[in-house]
Design a protein around this motif. Structure first.
Motif, PDB file in Angstrom:
ATOM      1  N   LEU A  21      -5.149   2.173   7.292  1.00 27.86           N
ATOM      2  CA  LEU A  21      -6.096   1.682   6.294  1.00 27.86           C
ATOM      3  C   LEU A  21      -5.765   0.243   5.901  1.00 27.86           C
ATOM      4  O   LEU A  21      -6.667  -0.558   5.654  1.00 27.86           O
ATOM      5  CB  LEU A  21      -6.097   2.600   5.067  1.00 27.86           C
ATOM      6  CG  LEU A  21      -6.637   4.016   5.328  1.00 27.86           C
ATOM      7  CD1 LEU A  21      -6.260   4.973   4.210  1.00 27.86           C
ATOM      8  CD2 LEU A  21      -8.159   3.997   5.502  1.00 27.86           C
ATOM      9  N   VAL A  47       0.793  -1.230   0.000  1.00 26.94           N
ATOM     10  CA  VAL A  47       0.000   0.000   0.000  1.00 26.94           C
ATOM     11  C   VAL A  47       0.824   1.278   0.000  1.00 26.94           C
ATOM     12  O   VAL A  47       0.263   2.372   0.036  1.00 26.94           O
ATOM     13  CB  VAL A  47      -1.016   0.030   1.168  1.00 26.94           C
ATOM     14  CG1 VAL A  47      -1.965  -1.156   1.080  1.00 26.94           C
ATOM     15  CG2 VAL A  47      -0.293   0.040   2.516  1.00 26.94           C
ATOM     16  N   THR A  74      -1.776   5.058   5.633  1.00 24.49           N
ATOM     17  CA  THR A  74      -1.727   3.808   4.865  1.00 24.49           C
ATOM     18  C   THR A  74      -1.659   2.600   5.797  1.00 24.49           C
ATOM     19  O   THR A  74      -2.264   1.570   5.521  1.00 24.49           O
ATOM     20  CB  THR A  74      -0.503   3.799   3.928  1.00 24.49           C
ATOM     21  OG1 THR A  74       0.623   4.304   4.640  1.00 24.49           O
ATOM     22  CG2 THR A  74      -0.741   4.647   2.707  1.00 24.49           C
ATOM     23  N   LEU A 124      -7.893  -3.831   6.330  1.00 23.11           N
ATOM     24  CA  LEU A 124      -8.171  -4.779   5.249  1.00 23.11           C
ATOM     25  C   LEU A 124      -8.100  -6.203   5.789  1.00 23.11           C
ATOM     26  O   LEU A 124      -7.383  -6.471   6.752  1.00 23.11           O
ATOM     27  CB  LEU A 124      -7.143  -4.607   4.120  1.00 23.11           C
ATOM     28  CG  LEU A 124      -7.154  -3.283   3.354  1.00 23.11           C
ATOM     29  CD1 LEU A 124      -5.959  -3.210   2.411  1.00 23.11           C
ATOM     30  CD2 LEU A 124      -8.452  -3.125   2.576  1.00 23.11           C
ATOM     31  N   GLN A 178      -7.585   9.852   0.640  1.00 28.23           N
ATOM     32  CA  GLN A 178      -7.807   8.562   1.314  1.00 28.23           C
ATOM     33  C   GLN A 178      -8.901   7.776   0.602  1.00 28.23           C
ATOM     34  O   GLN A 178      -8.801   6.574   0.407  1.00 28.23           O
ATOM     35  CB  GLN A 178      -8.183   8.788   2.783  1.00 28.23           C
ATOM     36  CG  GLN A 178      -7.028   9.355   3.592  1.00 28.23           C
ATOM     37  CD  GLN A 178      -7.433   9.720   5.015  1.00 28.23           C
ATOM     38  OE1 GLN A 178      -8.347   9.141   5.573  1.00 28.23           O
ATOM     39  NE2 GLN A 178      -6.739  10.687   5.590  1.00 28.23           N
ATOM     40  N   THR A 179      -9.937   8.484   0.178  1.00 27.90           N
ATOM     41  CA  THR A 179     -11.008   7.834  -0.580  1.00 27.90           C
ATOM     42  C   THR A 179     -10.461   7.295  -1.901  1.00 27.90           C
ATOM     43  O   THR A 179     -10.760   6.167  -2.297  1.00 27.90           O
ATOM     44  CB  THR A 179     -12.141   8.843  -0.863  1.00 27.90           C
ATOM     45  OG1 THR A 179     -12.450   9.506   0.362  1.00 27.90           O
ATOM     46  CG2 THR A 179     -13.373   8.158  -1.389  1.00 27.90           C
ATOM     47  N   HIS A 233       2.555  -2.961   4.397  1.00 24.70           N
ATOM     48  CA  HIS A 233       2.466  -1.526   4.660  1.00 24.70           C
ATOM     49  C   HIS A 233       3.751  -1.026   5.292  1.00 24.70           C
ATOM     50  O   HIS A 233       4.640  -1.812   5.650  1.00 24.70           O
ATOM     51  CB  HIS A 233       1.253  -1.217   5.557  1.00 24.70           C
ATOM     52  CG  HIS A 233       1.275  -1.935   6.872  1.00 24.70           C
ATOM     53  ND1 HIS A 233       2.034  -1.512   7.938  1.00 24.70           N
ATOM     54  CD2 HIS A 233       0.649  -3.066   7.282  1.00 24.70           C
ATOM     55  CE1 HIS A 233       1.859  -2.345   8.953  1.00 24.70           C
ATOM     56  NE2 HIS A 233       1.028  -3.297   8.580  1.00 24.70           N
ATOM     57  N   GLU A 255      -8.469   4.115  -1.323  1.00 19.08           N
ATOM     58  CA  GLU A 255      -9.291   2.911  -1.154  1.00 19.08           C
ATOM     59  C   GLU A 255      -9.895   2.463  -2.485  1.00 19.08           C
ATOM     60  O   GLU A 255      -9.940   1.279  -2.792  1.00 19.08           O
ATOM     61  CB  GLU A 255     -10.388   3.178  -0.106  1.00 19.08           C
ATOM     62  CG  GLU A 255      -9.790   3.260   1.285  1.00 19.08           C
ATOM     63  CD  GLU A 255     -10.757   3.806   2.339  1.00 19.08           C
ATOM     64  OE1 GLU A 255     -10.876   3.176   3.392  1.00 19.08           O
ATOM     65  OE2 GLU A 255     -11.376   4.861   2.088  1.00 19.08           O
ATOM     66  N   GLN A 256     -10.286   3.457  -3.298  1.00 21.66           N
ATOM     67  CA  GLN A 256     -10.824   3.171  -4.631  1.00 21.66           C
ATOM     68  C   GLN A 256      -9.755   2.486  -5.493  1.00 21.66           C
ATOM     69  O   GLN A 256     -10.029   1.538  -6.221  1.00 21.66           O
ATOM     70  CB  GLN A 256     -11.275   4.483  -5.277  1.00 21.66           C
ATOM     71  CG  GLN A 256     -11.658   4.380  -6.744  1.00 21.66           C
ATOM     72  CD  GLN A 256     -13.036   3.779  -6.916  1.00 21.66           C
ATOM     73  OE1 GLN A 256     -13.923   4.013  -6.097  1.00 21.66           O
ATOM     74  NE2 GLN A 256     -13.213   2.974  -7.940  1.00 21.66           N
ATOM     75  N   ILE A 263      -7.252   0.640  -4.533  1.00 22.93           N
ATOM     76  CA  ILE A 263      -7.064  -0.742  -4.086  1.00 22.93           C
ATOM     77  C   ILE A 263      -8.200  -1.620  -4.618  1.00 22.93           C
ATOM     78  O   ILE A 263      -7.964  -2.702  -5.140  1.00 22.93           O
ATOM     79  CB  ILE A 263      -6.989  -0.805  -2.549  1.00 22.93           C
ATOM     80  CG1 ILE A 263      -5.669  -0.181  -2.083  1.00 22.93           C
ATOM     81  CG2 ILE A 263      -7.118  -2.240  -2.050  1.00 22.93           C
ATOM     82  CD1 ILE A 263      -5.515  -0.114  -0.582  1.00 22.93           C
ATOM     83  N   ARG A 264      -9.424  -1.105  -4.526  1.00 22.15           N
ATOM     84  CA  ARG A 264     -10.562  -1.876  -5.040  1.00 22.15           C
ATOM     85  C   ARG A 264     -10.408  -2.123  -6.542  1.00 22.15           C
ATOM     86  O   ARG A 264     -10.603  -3.231  -7.020  1.00 22.15           O
ATOM     87  CB  ARG A 264     -11.879  -1.133  -4.770  1.00 22.15           C
ATOM     88  CG  ARG A 264     -12.453  -1.401  -3.380  1.00 22.15           C
ATOM     89  CD  ARG A 264     -13.934  -0.992  -3.324  1.00 22.15           C
ATOM     90  NE  ARG A 264     -14.155   0.397  -3.664  1.00 22.15           N
ATOM     91  CZ  ARG A 264     -14.038   1.405  -2.789  1.00 22.15           C
ATOM     92  NH1 ARG A 264     -13.701   1.159  -1.538  1.00 22.15           N
ATOM     93  NH2 ARG A 264     -14.245   2.642  -3.159  1.00 22.15           N
TER      94      ARG A 264
END
Ligand code: ZN
Ligand code: ZN
Ligand code: FE
Length: 759
Positions: free
Chosen positions: A477, A410, A474, A481, A441-442, A466, A445-446, A448-449
C-alpha cells in the motif's frame, strides 16, 4: 498604578491548547492577576498579550503552565517583552487563520466531573442528557471531519444550537465557551433503542429499557465515543457464554466497565498507579490483578484462565447514565465486532454486521467520524506501558523529530499504526488493527488520508517509510502512494522507537528487539535481535537468538508444539514428548518429520517462538485462540512461583536452556518454578550480553522493545541481574508508544528522519 511600572509580555503557547478550554482559562487567569490584553487561537497554538505590573506578569506566566486545564498539553511557551498598548481590559479575540494548521488535534476526552454533576442534577437543563460535554471534556478526534476545529467541521453540524446553548457558547466565563460539540436535550442528538429492526424507545426511555435488557442477561450494542461496544452483565455466566459464542471469541479476555474505582476494587487489586490510569482523562482499559476471594468471583468465561482483568471506568455520559439507572456491575464492554474484524462505528454497518450478535441496539444520533478503539495499558515495575494506543491518546504527539520534509511512516502489518512527522513533531495515529482484514486495509488508507489532511501535508511531498518485508500489505500500500519510499528493517524500528520517545538521537545503545516475527536483512524471520548503534549512525546486528527451524510457517505461530519441534529437534537425546509429563499431540511428530524432510521449513530467530516452545513444554500444548496467548500464559504461570536461578542461555543459544527445562520437567520440578527460571534466564542473558556488548561498543544504555517486552516479569527481573554483572546501565523501554508492533511506525519515522535506515 503608575504607568512607568507597567510592562507587557507576548506569549505563544504550543501543544494541545485548542478545543480544551485554554482561552477561557487564560481569560480567567489574566483577570485574576489584574492583567489587561488579549488571547486568541492561531495556526501554531494560542497567542497571548498581557499587560500589568511585573510581579503579576510573572505569576501569570507561572500559573499558565501549572494550572492549565486537565485536557491541555502545553509543550512549549515562547515569551518575549512587548510594547505596552495600552489595553483597558482583557478580551478573547477571534481566531486568526494562519497558513498550515500545525495546531494539534486533541484526543477524545472523558466526561468531566462538572458535566456529570449537571447530568445528575434534576434541576439542571441537561439532567440525564447523554450527549452533554464542555470545553474540558467530550469528543474531539472522533467527531472531526475537517480543520480548523469548529462545529461545522464536526459531526455536530446537523444540530444547530438553541438560544441557551448559544449564550453559553459565547460567554467567556462559561465552561462551554466555544465548546464545539456542546448540546442540550432541546437542541442536540438523542439515543434510541432498536430491537428486531425497529425503534422501540427514544431518549430516557431508551436508556431505561436498555438497562432492563442488560439486567435480564441480554446483549446490548451500545454506541460510545469511537464505536459500538457489546455490553452484558459480567456476573451472568449465561450472558457471557452467549457473547463468546456469538462473537466467535474463544478465550481472549473481555474488557469490563465498573461505575467507579470502588466498584473496580471489588474485583481487582488496585495500586495507586492503576488508580491514576483508570481515572486519567484518557480512561484506558487497565490490566489489573484479579481478586479471588469470596464475593469477587466472576464467571470463568469473562477471562478464561487469566489472573488479570481489563477494566475501564465510564468515559462518556451514556456509560455513567447506564450505571446510574441500575445497569449490572460490572458490565462486559467488548468492542463490537466478530473475532478480529475492526470495531463497528457506523450505525448502518453496526446494525448489519451485529445483527444476531446483539439482542438490542442503543444507537446514538451523533455520527462518529472515525472509529477509535479503547486503549489498553498495563503497569510494569517502572510505570505505565501501552499495549494498545488509541482513544484518549491518539492522535497526540509521541516524539519530537526534525526532518527536512514531512515523513509518513506506515508501520507494520499487525497492530498497525501510522506516524506522521511534520513541524518537528511526530504524531501517531490510533491503533488501526491487523491488515490481513480487508476492512482494516480500508481503515489504514483512511487513517493516512486523515492524518495528512489534518496536518496539511501533501502526500507527494512526504517521504514514505515502510517495513522491509516485501509482502507486507503496508509495503504494498505504501508503494502505491506518491512520493519517495524508503524501507526500514522491523527490529531496528522497534529499538529506534524507544530512542525517538526519549529524544536520544546520539546516544549509542545496545538494543534488544524481541518479538514474534519480522523480516530480517537476510530474508530470515527475525525476532531475537541485538543491535549496537544509535539513531544517528544506525544499528548493526551484534547478536541474535540461535537460528531454529520453523515447520509450517504461520501455523507454527499459532501452535506452540509445532514451534517447539523447530527448537527441540536440535536438542540431543530428546525424550518422547508425546508421553507424560509432556503429552504433546501428534502434531508435534508431524512437525518433526517436516524438519527431517526439510519440507516447508523456515529458519527463524524468533524469541516469541522460544517462549511458545517453553510454554508447550510446561503444558500449553493446544492451539492458541489469540495472538500471544501462550506467552501470556507462561508469564502468569511464572508469577505464581518464587524467584528462581537462571538456566544457561549463553549468547542466546537456546540448546542448553531447553535441555535444562526438559531435565527439570522430567525430574518433576513444578512447572511454575521452571517458568520462573526460564524468565530469569532471558533476563540474565540480556544483562550479561548487554553488559559485554555495551563495553565493546562504548554504549551507554540498554534498550528493550518488541512484543516480548510487554512481559512485566522479564522487566522486573532485569535490574537484579544487571547489578549482578556490575553493569551500571540504564534500561530504556517504550512508555509513550507500545513495545509491540504498534510502536514500529515511530521507529521507522525516526530512522528515516536521521537517514540512518541502514540495512
Ligand atoms: Zn465537561
Ligand atoms: Zn441547546
Ligand atoms: Fe515486531
Amino acid at each position: 498604578m503608575p504607568a512607568s511600572v507597567r510592562r507587557a509580555r507576548r506569549l505563544r503557547v504550543h501543544g494541545i491548547v485548542q478545543g480544551v478550554g485554554f482561552r477561557p482559562f487564560v481569560y480567567r487567569l489574566a483577570r485574576r492577576h489584574g492583567l489587561a490584553g488579549w488571547v486568541r487561537n492561531a495556526g501554531d497554538g494560542v497567542h497571548i498579550h498581557v499587560e500589568g505590573p511585573e510581579d503579576a506578569l510573572r505569576r501569570f506566566e507561572d500559573a499558565l503552565r501549572r494550572e492549565a486545564p486537565p485536557a491541555a498539553e502545553v509543550s512549549r511557551v515562547e515569551a518575549a517583552d512587548a510594547e505596552v498598548a495600552p489595553h483597558e481590559a482583557f478580551e478573547i479575540r477571534e481566531s486568526r487563520r494562519a497558513g498550515s494548521p500545525t495546531t494539534r488535534i486533541s484526543p477524545d476526552l472523558s466526561v468531566c466531573p462538572e458535566c456529570l454533576r449537571e447530568m445528575r442534577d434534576p434541576a439542571d437543563r441537561r439532567f440525564r442528557y447523554p450527549y452533554l460535554n464542555c470545553t474540558n471534556c467530550g469528543p474531539r478526534y472522533s467527531i472531526i471531519t475537517a480543520l480548523p476545529y469548529d462545529r461545522p467541521h464536526t459531526t455536530m453540524r446537523a444540530w444547530p444550537m438553541c438560544a441557551a446553548c448559544v449564550a453559553e457558547y459565547h460567554d467567556p466565563l462559561d465552561r462551554r465557551f466555544h465548546a464545539q460539540p456542546t448540546a442540550c436535550p432541546d437542541c442536540g442528538p438523542h439515543y434510541a433503542l432498536r430491537e428486531d429492526d425497529a425503534e422501540v424507545a427514544r431518549g430516557f426511555e431508551a436508556l431505561t429499557r436498555a438497562v432492563s435488557l442488560l439486567r435480564e442477561g441480554k446483549i446490548v450494542a451500545v454506541k460510545g465515543l469511537g464505536g459500538y461496544h457489546l455490553a452484558c452483565d459480567a456476573r451472568n455466566a449465561e450472558a457471557v457464554a452467549a457473547l463468546r459464542a456469538r462473537k466467535f471469541r474463544k478465550e481472549k479476555p473481555f474488557a469490563l466497565m465498573t461505575p467507579d474505582l470502588d466498584a473496580a476494587r471489588r474485583f481487582a487489586r488496585i495500586t495507586p498507579a492503576h488508580a491514576g490510569l483508570l481515572t486519567s482523562v484518557a480512561r484506558p482499559i487497565v490490566l489489573l490483578p484479579r481478586r479471588n476471594d469470596p464475593g469477587a468471583e466472576l464467571p470463568e468465561a469473562v477471562a478464561p484462565g487469566n489472573p488479570e482483568l481489563g477494566v475501564m471506568l465510564p468515559y462518556t455520559p451514556i456509560h455513567a447514565l447506564l450505571f446510574d439507572l441500575g445497569a449490572p456491575v460490572p458490565l462486559v464492554m467488548t468492542s463490537a465486532n466478530r473475532s478480529s474484524e475492526p470495531i463497528a462505528f457506523r450505525d448502518d454497518d453496526a446494525l448489519a454486521r451485529l445483527s444476531g450478535l446483539a439482542d438490542a441496539f442503543l444507537t446514538g444520533e451523533r455520527p462518529i467520524a472515525r472509529r477509535i478503539d479503547d486503549s489498553v495499558v498495563r503497569v510494569t515495575g517502572g510505570g505505565a506501558m501501552l499495549l494498545r494506543r488509541a482513544r484518549g491518546y491518539a492522535p497526540g504527539v509521541v516524539a519530537r523529530l526534525s526532518a527536512e520534509r514531512p515523513i509518513l511512516a506506515v508501520g507494520a502489518d499487525l497492530k498497525n499504526t501510522v506516524t506522521l512527522v511534520v513541524g518537528g513533531e511526530a504524531f501517531m495515529s490510533p491503533y488501526v488493527g491487523d491488515l490481513e482484514h480487508y476492512d482494516v486495509q480500508t481503515a489504514f488508507e483512511q487513517t493516512i488520508r486523515d492524518l495528512t489532511a489534518m496536518y496539511a501535508v501533501p502526500l507527494d511531498e512526504a517521504l514514505v517509510v515502510h517495513d522491509a518485508h516485501p509482502h507486507y500489505h503496508t509495503t504494498r500500500l505504501a508503494e502505491a502512494l506518491p512520493g519517495e519510499h524508503v524501507a526500514v528493517q522491523h527490529h531496528r524500528a522497534h529499538v529506534a522507537s524507544v530512542l525517538a520517545e526519549r529524544g536520544a538521537a546520539d546516544v549509542t545503545v545496545i538494543g534488544f528487539a524481541f518479538d514474534g516475527t519480522g523480516y530480517g536483512d537476510d530474508g530470515v524471520i527475525w525476532g531475537g535481535e541485538v543491535f549496537a548503534g544509535s539513531l544517528r549512525d544506525g544499528f548493526m546486528r551484534a547478536a541474535h537468538l540461535r537460528e531454529a527451524l520453523l515447520p509450517g510457517g504461520d501455523a507454527a505461530a499459532r501452535t506452540p508444539v509445532q514451534a517447539a519441534a523447530g527448537f527441540l529437534h536440535a536438542v540431543p537425546g530428546l525424550p518422547d514428548l508425546t508421553a507424560p509429563p509432556f503429552r504433546f499431540p501428534d502434531r508435534f511428530r508431524t512437525a518433526l518429520r517436516m524438519i527431517e524432510k526439510n519440507l516447508r521449513v523456515f529458519p527463524t530467530t524468533s524469541m516469541g517462538r522460544l517462549f511458545d516452545t517453553v510454554a508447550a513444554l510446561l503444558g500449553f500444548t493446544r492451539t492458541m485462540s489469540f495472538e500471544g496467548q501462550a506467552a501470556v500464559w507462561l508469564e502468569h504461570l511464572a508469577r505464581s512461583a518464587p524467584p528462581a536461578a537462571p538456566y544457561p542461555f549463553p549468547g542466546l543459544d537456546y540448546r542448553p536452556l531447553l535441555r535444562a527445562v526438559l531435565d527439570d520437567r522430567l525430574r518433576g520440578r513444578p512447572a511454575h518454578e521452571i517458568a520462573r527460571a526460564f524468565h530469569a534466564s532471558v533476563a540474565h542473558e540480556i544483562a550479561r550480553l548487554g553488559a559485554r556488548l555495551a563495553a565493546e561498543h562504548d554504549a551507554r544504555a540498554l534498550v528493550l522493545s518488541g512484543g516480548v517486552f510487554q512481559n512485566a516479569l522479564l522487566l522486573e527481573a532485569l535490574p537484579r541481574f544487571l547489578a549482578g554483572v556490575n553493569a551500571n546501565l540504564p534500561v530504556w523501554v517504550n512508555r509513550r508508544v507500545p513495545a509491540n508492533d504498534g510502536g514500529v511506525s515511530l521507529g521507522q519515522a525516526a530512522l528515516a528522519a536521521y537517514g540512518a535506515s541502514l540495512r
